[in-house]
Design a protein around this motif. Structure first.
Motif, PDB file in Angstrom:
ATOM      1  N   PRO A 178     -45.775 -39.044 -83.940  1.00 21.76           N
ATOM      2  CA  PRO A 178     -46.814 -40.035 -83.636  1.00 21.76           C
ATOM      3  C   PRO A 178     -48.234 -38.621 -83.892  1.00 21.76           C
ATOM      4  O   PRO A 178     -49.405 -39.239 -84.110  1.00 21.76           O
ATOM      5  CB  PRO A 178     -46.796 -40.269 -81.887  1.00 21.76           C
ATOM      6  CG  PRO A 178     -45.647 -39.964 -82.154  1.00 21.76           C
ATOM      7  CD  PRO A 178     -45.036 -39.581 -83.385  1.00 21.76           C
ATOM      8  N   LYS A 179     -48.726 -37.756 -83.670  1.00 21.16           N
ATOM      9  CA  LYS A 179     -49.260 -36.698 -84.077  1.00 21.16           C
ATOM     10  C   LYS A 179     -49.681 -36.734 -85.318  1.00 21.16           C
ATOM     11  O   LYS A 179     -51.426 -36.663 -85.236  1.00 21.16           O
ATOM     12  CB  LYS A 179     -48.903 -34.762 -82.940  1.00 21.16           C
ATOM     13  CG  LYS A 179     -50.197 -34.704 -82.510  1.00 21.16           C
ATOM     14  CD  LYS A 179     -49.836 -33.199 -82.489  1.00 21.16           C
ATOM     15  CE  LYS A 179     -50.497 -31.496 -82.466  1.00 21.16           C
ATOM     16  NZ  LYS A 179     -50.167 -30.836 -82.220  1.00 21.16           N
ATOM     17  N   LEU A 180     -49.027 -37.024 -85.920  1.00 22.68           N
ATOM     18  CA  LEU A 180     -49.593 -36.521 -87.569  1.00 22.68           C
ATOM     19  C   LEU A 180     -50.212 -37.921 -87.211  1.00 22.68           C
ATOM     20  O   LEU A 180     -51.091 -38.226 -87.886  1.00 22.68           O
ATOM     21  CB  LEU A 180     -48.937 -36.683 -88.294  1.00 22.68           C
ATOM     22  CG  LEU A 180     -49.728 -36.199 -90.287  1.00 22.68           C
ATOM     23  CD1 LEU A 180     -49.969 -35.387 -89.817  1.00 22.68           C
ATOM     24  CD2 LEU A 180     -48.233 -35.861 -90.848  1.00 22.68           C
ATOM     25  N   ALA A 181     -50.144 -39.435 -87.207  1.00 21.04           N
ATOM     26  CA  ALA A 181     -50.216 -40.669 -87.730  1.00 21.04           C
ATOM     27  C   ALA A 181     -52.426 -40.158 -86.801  1.00 21.04           C
ATOM     28  O   ALA A 181     -52.758 -41.253 -87.573  1.00 21.04           O
ATOM     29  CB  ALA A 181     -49.605 -41.234 -87.031  1.00 21.04           C
ATOM     30  N   ALA A 182     -52.028 -39.972 -85.355  1.00 16.77           N
ATOM     31  CA  ALA A 182     -53.499 -39.539 -85.136  1.00 16.77           C
ATOM     32  C   ALA A 182     -54.147 -38.636 -85.872  1.00 16.77           C
ATOM     33  O   ALA A 182     -55.191 -39.508 -86.167  1.00 16.77           O
ATOM     34  CB  ALA A 182     -53.535 -39.304 -84.106  1.00 16.77           C
ATOM     35  N   ALA A 203     -41.060 -47.397 -81.883  1.00 20.20           N
ATOM     36  CA  ALA A 203     -41.742 -47.929 -80.905  1.00 20.20           C
ATOM     37  C   ALA A 203     -43.185 -47.037 -82.144  1.00 20.20           C
ATOM     38  O   ALA A 203     -44.127 -46.916 -81.740  1.00 20.20           O
ATOM     39  CB  ALA A 203     -41.286 -46.334 -79.958  1.00 20.20           C
ATOM     40  N   PHE A 204     -42.568 -46.304 -82.883  1.00 17.80           N
ATOM     41  CA  PHE A 204     -43.819 -45.526 -84.026  1.00 17.80           C
ATOM     42  C   PHE A 204     -44.166 -46.651 -84.338  1.00 17.80           C
ATOM     43  O   PHE A 204     -45.645 -46.651 -84.476  1.00 17.80           O
ATOM     44  CB  PHE A 204     -43.331 -44.597 -84.638  1.00 17.80           C
ATOM     45  CG  PHE A 204     -43.565 -44.459 -85.714  1.00 17.80           C
ATOM     46  CD1 PHE A 204     -45.175 -43.403 -84.877  1.00 17.80           C
ATOM     47  CD2 PHE A 204     -43.676 -43.378 -87.290  1.00 17.80           C
ATOM     48  CE1 PHE A 204     -45.382 -42.679 -85.694  1.00 17.80           C
ATOM     49  CE2 PHE A 204     -44.314 -42.731 -87.672  1.00 17.80           C
ATOM     50  CZ  PHE A 204     -45.989 -42.366 -86.683  1.00 17.80           C
ATOM     51  N   LEU A 205     -43.389 -47.230 -84.746  1.00 16.55           N
ATOM     52  CA  LEU A 205     -43.773 -48.463 -85.881  1.00 16.55           C
ATOM     53  C   LEU A 205     -44.911 -49.136 -84.763  1.00 16.55           C
ATOM     54  O   LEU A 205     -45.836 -49.896 -85.628  1.00 16.55           O
ATOM     55  CB  LEU A 205     -42.772 -49.823 -86.722  1.00 16.55           C
ATOM     56  CG  LEU A 205     -41.649 -49.112 -87.143  1.00 16.55           C
ATOM     57  CD1 LEU A 205     -40.958 -50.173 -88.196  1.00 16.55           C
ATOM     58  CD2 LEU A 205     -42.469 -48.700 -89.037  1.00 16.55           C
TER      59      LEU A 205
END
Ligand SMILES: *Cc1c(COP(=O)(O)O)cnc(C)c1O
Length: 264
Positions: A126-130, A167-169
């Motif tokens: 999640p941190k990388l996606a943000a 949850a990530f998707l």
């Protein structure tokens, strides 16, 4: 064929001359062999011979070698480090290449990747996606991404734990800068084909589960030089091939896959 070195004034990509350089003919031979082997693996799996696309992985090879690959018709290259994309994109800017990030990406390198990569296959947290979303927004770009999932029990491999995928998707739906097109994995590092194939099967099953929940994830990036026939048998839509195309690398794999994952 153009000159071997591209000057800044050249409008089109100057490529290596495949007919005179011995090194290049072996690159051409290896490329032909890999294409044949991938097509054969597809047929053996009862699939269309071009069902699995090849992503040539050019990590550690410099612009000169990549120009020789461009002369063979390659345009899209996988790289494991943001720094290498940065170092190569400039000198090869005349070639109009697509850079695909396939390695562990630290959030503080997201900016380079958001600017230069056409695609990220190693989106794993999640941190990388943000961070990527923020940087892509700033660049005004939208790119394709694959979620890298950990399918192997090894401690050394990066990737999202499979149980966190749903949850990530869901979370990625909130980022309009990234089109989630599928999943990517690295298989367990072992000579046991049963264990390797189990990793690839796991990725396909995770994709099928996600499809049940309404996610369209057509792409499965799995398989490398040593194990791609197994990946193709399990439904790989693309294989990431380095050594079999470019030859042995000057660094061991531990250089790319450190024992202890770095903090982001
Ligand atoms: C280096 C690398 C590959 C290609 O490995 P080869 O064994 O040389 O084909 C594939 N995927 C990732 C993530 C890599 O870092």
């Amino acid at each position: 064929m153009g000159p071997r070195h591209a000057g800044a004034a050249h409008a089109t990509c100057a490529t290596g001359d495949a007919s005179i350089v011995t090194e290049t003919s072996s690159l051409a031979d290896r490329w032909t062999q890999v294409r044949d082997r991938v097509a054969a693996a597809c047929r053996a799996a009862g699939r269309d011979p071009d069902a699995a696309r090849i992503l040539p992985v050019s990590k550690t090879f410099g612009p000169e070698v990549i120009r020789e690959a461009v002369a063979l018709g390659l345009r899209r290259f996988g790289e494991n480090k943001a720094q290498e994309i940065r170092d190569k994109a400039g000198p090869l800017a005349d070639c109009g290449l697509e850079w695909v990030m396939i390695g562990h990406l630290q959030t503080n390198k997201a900016k380079d990747v958001a600017r230069l990569a056409s695609e990220v296959q190693s989106l794993d947290r999640p941190k990388l996606a943000a961070a990527l979303h923020r940087r892509l927004e700033a660049e005004g770009r939208t790119i394709d991404v694959l979620v890298q999932v950990k399918t192997s029990p090894e401690q050394t491999k990066y990737g999202l734990p499979p149980e966190q995928l749903p949850a990530f998707l869901d979370e990625l739906r909130g980022y309009d800068t990234m089109r989630v097109r599928g999943l990517m994995t690295l298989a367990i590092h072992t000579s046991d084909p049963v264990a390797v194939r189990a990793c690839f099967r796991k990725l396909r099953e995770l994709r099928d589960d996600a499809a049940q929940r309404g996610y369209d994830l057509p792409r499965l990036s799995m398989g490398m030089s040593g194990d791609f026939p197994l990946a193709i048998a399990e439904g790989a839509t693309e294989v990431r091939i380095g050594t079999a195309i470019f030859g042995p690398r000057p660094y061991p794999d531990s250089y790319y896959w450190p024992e202890t994952p770095k903090a982001d």
